[in-house]
Design a protein around this motif. Sequence first.
Motif: not given
Length: 66
Positions: A4-28
């Motif tokens: 995926k492109t970074p833009q697609q990944v960002k869009a996926d986060f937005e669709v899921r309503g998941e903050p990127i910061s939460k993903w970062a925290d959850d994955h260490g």
Amino acid sequence: MSCKTPQQVKADFEVRGEPISKWADDHGYRRSDVYRVLNGFSPCKRGIPHEIAVKLGIKADPRPSA
């Protein structure tokens, strides 16, 4: 799996309503490292940025599938 492109990944986060910061925290990962990968400030050739890019689906996993 295609990458995926970074833009697609960002869009996926937005669709899921998941903050990127939460993903970062959850994955260490540091939030700043994840944002650097998504915003194109890290080349992602090795180390943590490469690992993040692989987990986000921006780069293919270089390990052979077993």
